[in-house]
Design an enzyme around this catalytic site. Structure first.
Site, short mmCIF file in Angstrom:
data_model
loop_
_atom_site.label_atom_id
_atom_site.label_comp_id
_atom_site.label_asym_id
_atom_site.label_seq_id
_atom_site.Cartn_x
_atom_site.Cartn_y
_atom_site.Cartn_z
CB THR A 113 -4.28 3.70 8.56
OG1 THR A 113 -3.76 2.71 7.68
CG2 THR A 113 -3.15 4.56 9.07
CD GLU A 130 -2.60 1.40 2.52
OE1 GLU A 130 -3.62 2.11 2.49
OE2 GLU A 130 -2.21 0.81 3.53
CB ILE A 171 -1.34 -0.46 9.70
CG1 ILE A 171 -0.02 -0.76 10.39
CG2 ILE A 171 -2.44 -0.20 10.74
CD1 ILE A 171 0.49 0.36 11.30
CG ASP A 172 -7.20 -3.27 6.36
OD1 ASP A 172 -7.33 -2.45 5.44
OD2 ASP A 172 -8.15 -3.94 6.81
#
Length: 273
Positions: A98, A78, A95-96
């Site tokens: 955020t 990402e 980090i999904d």
């Protein structure tokens, strides 16, 4: 499957990805605990997207850990971007969720998928709420810290719990209309802001539906495979299209297929497999 990625090669990658997801997830959680939210370096990079120091550190740690062990693989993250290739490709959201992470709302995770020839072969998701790792290898079932998980057997919509994501790239009026339709069928619903975690909630039977009209590939691929391997019905566009443009994902308990068929019709999708 490409002979370079036989069962042994895939399982070796899965074991490494599980270990990395757990280590990086715990490091990110410690960083968040040790940081005052006002001191986290946050840049607004557009609608709903934020970058933190933790995001960058986490992605670099995942990239280094995977490519050191498997230097012939490619990487798409990402934060750092990248492209898929004929070689196997790691597709990563460090980090999904955020925004949840920044605010101290612990509904976030680490998402790692491995794609070969247009198919997701490995899905690994670290769940910060429980400090546990979900994983799946295609054809091998889904697991939470090594224990099998299964989609719910819910058949009555009045007993269903659904999670609906929403992107500002899509119509909020459509989102409200969908929420209203499900509410009128007696379903309870949530919006929690971390697609990878929402998908593993379907995988473990805690929720009966996760649907969002637009996500990036790194948000969904790992969780979608885990949900599918847990017995959920999953529908999304072809992986190559998702890698290029993103798109919708639908994952639901199989016993409620009739209730959710209209969502597949909206998106013009059929279940995977």
């Amino acid at each position: 499957m490409n002979s370079a990625f036989d069962a042994a090669a895939i399982h070796a990658r899965a074991e490494v990805a599980i270990a990395i997801a757990l280590e990086v997830g715990r490091q990110a959680a410690r960083f968040r605990r040790d940081s005052n939210s006002g001191t986290l370096a946050v840049e607004n990079k557009g609608l709903q997207d934020f970058v933190t120091i933790a995001d960058r550190k986490a992605e670099q740690a995942i990239r280094d850990g995977l490519l050191l062990r498997f230097p012939g693989d490619t990487f798409m993250g990402e934060e750092s971007g990248g492209r898929s290739s004929e070689a196997g490709t790691w597709v990563v959201d460090p980090i999904d969720g955020t925004t949840n992470y920044i605010r101290g709302f612990r509904h976030w995770g680490v998402s790692i998928a491995f794609v070969v020839a247009g198919k997701v072969e490995i899905g690994v998701v670290y769940d910060a709420t429980e400090d546990k790792v979900f994983h799946a290898v295609r054809g091998g079932g889904a697991f939470k810290d090594g224990i099998p998980v299964h989609a719910a057997a819910t058949a009555d919509p009045a007993n269903a719990l659904v999670i609906l994501g929403h992107s500002r790239k899509t119509s909020f009026d459509d989102h409200l209309a969908l929420s209203k339709r499900l509410h009128e069928r007696g379903m309870d619903y949530r919006r929690t802001g971390a697609a990878a975690i929402d998908l593993v909630r379907v995988a473990e039977g805690a929720a009966d539906l996760y649907y969002e009209r637009h996500l990036n590939a790194w948000d969904m691929l790992a969780g979608a495979l885990i949900a599918e391997e847990a017995g959920a019905t999953v529908a999304m566009p072809p992986v190559d299209r998702l890698l290029a443009d993103g798109g919708p994902v639908i994952a639901h308990s199989p016993g409620l297929a009739g209730e959710f068929a209209f969502i597949l019709d909206i998106e013009g999708l059929t279940p995977n497999g």
